[in-house]
Write a protein that holds these residues in place. Sequence first.
Motif, PDB file in Angstrom:
ATOM      1  N   THR A  19       0.804  -1.231   0.000  1.00 29.38           N
ATOM      2  CA  THR A  19       0.000   0.000   0.000  1.00 29.38           C
ATOM      3  C   THR A  19       0.830   1.271   0.000  1.00 29.38           C
ATOM      4  OG1 THR A  19      -0.090   0.007   2.410  1.00 29.38           O
ATOM      5  CG2 THR A  19      -1.884  -1.114   1.245  1.00 29.38           C
ATOM      6  N   LYS A  20       2.163   1.154   0.092  1.00 26.31           N
ATOM      7  CA  LYS A  20       3.088   2.296   0.168  1.00 26.31           C
ATOM      8  C   LYS A  20       2.910   3.097   1.451  1.00 26.31           C
ATOM      9  CE  LYS A  20       4.716   1.443  -3.908  1.00 26.31           C
ATOM     10  NZ  LYS A  20       5.800   0.545  -4.015  1.00 26.31           N
ATOM     11  N   ASP A  21       2.188   2.562   2.430  1.00 23.57           N
ATOM     12  CA  ASP A  21       2.052   3.220   3.721  1.00 23.57           C
ATOM     13  C   ASP A  21       3.254   2.865   4.589  1.00 23.57           C
ATOM     14  OD1 ASP A  21      -0.365   4.426   3.140  1.00 23.57           O
ATOM     15  OD2 ASP A  21      -1.559   2.776   3.935  1.00 23.57           O
ATOM     16  N   ILE A  22       3.321   3.491   5.765  1.00 25.29           N
ATOM     17  CA  ILE A  22       4.429   3.280   6.678  1.00 25.29           C
ATOM     18  C   ILE A  22       3.892   2.663   7.964  1.00 25.29           C
ATOM     19  CG2 ILE A  22       6.302   4.412   7.955  1.00 25.29           C
ATOM     20  CD1 ILE A  22       6.605   4.604   4.908  1.00 25.29           C
ATOM     21  N   LEU A  23       4.575   1.639   8.455  1.00 27.08           N
ATOM     22  CA  LEU A  23       4.230   1.050   9.739  1.00 27.08           C
ATOM     23  C   LEU A  23       5.106   1.708  10.788  1.00 27.08           C
ATOM     24  CD1 LEU A  23       2.709  -1.013  11.438  1.00 27.08           C
ATOM     25  CD2 LEU A  23       4.514  -2.651  10.920  1.00 27.08           C
ATOM     26  N   CYS A  24       4.483   2.542  11.608  1.00 23.83           N
ATOM     27  CA  CYS A  24       5.189   3.291  12.641  1.00 23.83           C
ATOM     28  C   CYS A  24       5.240   2.477  13.923  1.00 23.83           C
ATOM     29  CB  CYS A  24       4.491   4.626  12.890  1.00 23.83           C
ATOM     30  SG  CYS A  24       5.228   5.595  14.209  1.00 23.83           S
ATOM     31  N   LYS A  25       6.366   2.561  14.595  1.00 26.23           N
ATOM     32  CA  LYS A  25       6.556   1.851  15.850  1.00 26.23           C
ATOM     33  C   LYS A  25       5.588   2.341  16.930  1.00 26.23           C
ATOM     34  CE  LYS A  25      10.424   0.972  18.977  1.00 26.23           C
ATOM     35  NZ  LYS A  25      11.848   1.201  19.179  1.00 26.23           N
ATOM     36  N   TYR A  26       5.185   3.602  16.847  1.00 26.25           N
ATOM     37  CA  TYR A  26       4.338   4.209  17.879  1.00 26.25           C
ATOM     38  C   TYR A  26       2.890   4.422  17.450  1.00 26.25           C
ATOM     39  CZ  TYR A  26       8.812   5.088  20.025  1.00 26.25           C
ATOM     40  OH  TYR A  26      10.049   4.920  20.557  1.00 26.25           O
ATOM     41  N   HIS A  27       2.641   4.719  16.170  1.00 28.38           N
ATOM     42  CA  HIS A  27       1.303   5.098  15.718  1.00 28.38           C
ATOM     43  C   HIS A  27       0.623   4.077  14.811  1.00 28.38           C
ATOM     44  CE1 HIS A  27       1.754   9.042  17.492  1.00 28.38           C
ATOM     45  NE2 HIS A  27       2.951   9.113  16.943  1.00 28.38           N
ATOM     46  N   GLY A  28       1.277   2.961  14.528  1.00 26.81           N
ATOM     47  CA  GLY A  28       0.687   1.965  13.649  1.00 26.81           C
ATOM     48  C   GLY A  28       0.855   2.351  12.188  1.00 26.81           C
ATOM     49  N   VAL A  29      -0.109   2.042  11.348  1.00 26.87           N
ATOM     50  CA  VAL A  29      -0.025   2.333   9.915  1.00 26.87           C
ATOM     51  C   VAL A  29      -0.411   3.791   9.668  1.00 26.87           C
ATOM     52  CG1 VAL A  29      -0.909   1.730   7.643  1.00 26.87           C
ATOM     53  CG2 VAL A  29      -0.564  -0.052   9.339  1.00 26.87           C
ATOM     54  N   VAL A  30       0.496   4.521   9.005  1.00 25.14           N
ATOM     55  CA  VAL A  30       0.277   5.935   8.684  1.00 25.14           C
ATOM     56  C   VAL A  30       0.653   6.181   7.228  1.00 25.14           C
ATOM     57  CG1 VAL A  30       0.663   6.748  11.050  1.00 25.14           C
ATOM     58  CG2 VAL A  30       2.579   6.569   9.492  1.00 25.14           C
ATOM     59  N   THR A  31       0.231   7.332   6.686  1.00 23.20           N
ATOM     60  CA  THR A  31       0.598   7.693   5.317  1.00 23.20           C
ATOM     61  C   THR A  31       2.063   8.119   5.282  1.00 23.20           C
ATOM     62  OG1 THR A  31      -0.097   9.969   5.644  1.00 23.20           O
ATOM     63  CG2 THR A  31      -1.742   8.440   4.760  1.00 23.20           C
ATOM     64  N   PRO A  32       2.724   8.014   4.120  1.00 24.31           N
ATOM     65  CA  PRO A  32       4.145   8.357   4.037  1.00 24.31           C
ATOM     66  C   PRO A  32       4.457   9.820   4.366  1.00 24.31           C
ATOM     67  CG  PRO A  32       3.474   7.108   2.118  1.00 24.31           C
ATOM     68  CD  PRO A  32       2.235   7.414   2.882  1.00 24.31           C
ATOM     69  N   ASP A  33       3.503  10.721   4.169  1.00 27.39           N
ATOM     70  CA  ASP A  33       3.769  12.136   4.429  1.00 27.39           C
ATOM     71  C   ASP A  33       3.381  12.568   5.845  1.00 27.39           C
ATOM     72  OD1 ASP A  33       1.104  11.777   3.930  1.00 27.39           O
ATOM     73  OD2 ASP A  33       0.863  13.601   2.771  1.00 27.39           O
ATOM     74  N   TYR A  34       2.919  11.646   6.672  1.00 28.58           N
ATOM     75  CA  TYR A  34       2.553  11.949   8.057  1.00 28.58           C
ATOM     76  C   TYR A  34       3.810  12.292   8.857  1.00 28.58           C
ATOM     77  CZ  TYR A  34       0.573  11.221  12.731  1.00 28.58           C
ATOM     78  OH  TYR A  34       0.160  11.366  14.025  1.00 28.58           O
ATOM     79  N   ILE A  35       3.701  13.156   9.844  1.00 27.26           N
ATOM     80  CA  ILE A  35       4.820  13.500  10.712  1.00 27.26           C
ATOM     81  C   ILE A  35       4.323  13.625  12.144  1.00 27.26           C
ATOM     82  CG2 ILE A  35       4.561  15.950  10.196  1.00 27.26           C
ATOM     83  CD1 ILE A  35       7.867  14.288  10.975  1.00 27.26           C
ATOM     84  N   CYS A  36       5.071  13.082  13.085  1.00 27.23           N
ATOM     85  CA  CYS A  36       4.700  13.190  14.497  1.00 27.23           C
ATOM     86  C   CYS A  36       5.875  13.756  15.286  1.00 27.23           C
ATOM     87  CB  CYS A  36       4.272  11.838  15.055  1.00 27.23           C
ATOM     88  SG  CYS A  36       5.621  10.673  15.296  1.00 27.23           S
ATOM     89  N   PHE A  37       5.677  13.959  16.559  1.00 23.40           N
ATOM     90  CA  PHE A  37       6.724  14.552  17.381  1.00 23.40           C
ATOM     91  C   PHE A  37       7.839  13.566  17.717  1.00 23.40           C
ATOM     92  CE2 PHE A  37       3.680  12.748  20.282  1.00 23.40           C
ATOM     93  CZ  PHE A  37       4.438  12.205  21.290  1.00 23.40           C
ATOM     94  N   LYS A  38       7.679  12.275  17.407  1.00 16.14           N
ATOM     95  CA  LYS A  38       8.715  11.276  17.686  1.00 16.14           C
ATOM     96  C   LYS A  38       9.605  11.021  16.465  1.00 16.14           C
ATOM     97  CE  LYS A  38       6.303   8.941  21.336  1.00 16.14           C
ATOM     98  NZ  LYS A  38       6.961   8.302  22.425  1.00 16.14           N
ATOM     99  N   TYR A  39       9.539  11.901  15.467  1.00 10.92           N
ATOM    100  CA  TYR A  39      10.338  11.750  14.250  1.00 10.92           C
ATOM    101  C   TYR A  39      11.821  11.663  14.596  1.00 10.92           C
ATOM    102  CZ  TYR A  39      12.669  12.944   9.894  1.00 10.92           C
ATOM    103  OH  TYR A  39      13.493  12.939   8.802  1.00 10.92           O
ATOM    104  N   LYS A  40      12.516  10.726  13.974  1.00 14.96           N
ATOM    105  CA  LYS A  40      13.951  10.580  14.156  1.00 14.96           C
ATOM    106  C   LYS A  40      14.599  10.499  12.784  1.00 14.96           C
ATOM    107  CE  LYS A  40      17.410   8.117  16.748  1.00 14.96           C
ATOM    108  NZ  LYS A  40      17.689   7.055  17.701  1.00 14.96           N
ATOM    109  N   ASN A  41      15.500  11.408  12.522  1.00 16.12           N
ATOM    110  CA  ASN A  41      16.152  11.495  11.226  1.00 16.12           C
ATOM    111  C   ASN A  41      16.984  10.252  10.962  1.00 16.12           C
ATOM    112  OD1 ASN A  41      17.207  12.342   8.851  1.00 16.12           O
ATOM    113  ND2 ASN A  41      18.187  14.162   9.650  1.00 16.12           N
ATOM    114  N   SER A  42      16.840   9.683   9.787  1.00 12.01           N
ATOM    115  CA  SER A  42      17.586   8.470   9.462  1.00 12.01           C
ATOM    116  C   SER A  42      18.573   8.677   8.329  1.00 12.01           C
ATOM    117  CB  SER A  42      16.620   7.351   9.088  1.00 12.01           C
ATOM    118  OG  SER A  42      15.947   7.667   7.899  1.00 12.01           O
ATOM    119  N   CYS A  43      18.703   9.892   7.793  1.00 12.89           N
ATOM    120  CA  CYS A  43      19.568  10.072   6.621  1.00 12.89           C
ATOM    121  C   CYS A  43      21.039   9.881   6.953  1.00 12.89           C
ATOM    122  CB  CYS A  43      19.330  11.430   5.962  1.00 12.89           C
ATOM    123  SG  CYS A  43      19.822  12.819   6.969  1.00 12.89           S
TER     124      CYS A  43
END
Length: 103
Positions: A19-43
């Motif tokens: 589905t191209k969605d993202i499985l978040c460790k904290y929020h479950g399945v979210v859209t790829p453009d979703y952003i929360c306060f627990k964001y951690k940069n992975s670049c």
Amino acid sequence: MKQVKCCNNCERGVSLHLTKDILCKYHGVVTPDYICFKYKNSCESASSQQLNFKCLHCEYFMVQLDSPNEHLGKCKLFSAREFDGNTRNACSKFSKKMLIEVS
């Protein structure tokens, strides 16, 4: 080029290929453009971590169940021959295997 903060490039998110969605460790399945306060940069860490991944860590690696060696298997995408997944580095099609713990 500055990278935009979103779950698509968050270290805590795992891509769901169907589905191209993202499985978040904290929020479950979210859209790829979703952003929360627990964001951690992975670049910064993604390039260094990518070097440490082996075929064994990929979702396309199929382990041989009847083999005494737990690292022996084959790749669904590229290989018809069995090999030791712990010795080969991950390829460009690498997709991190999701681990599910059963208690």
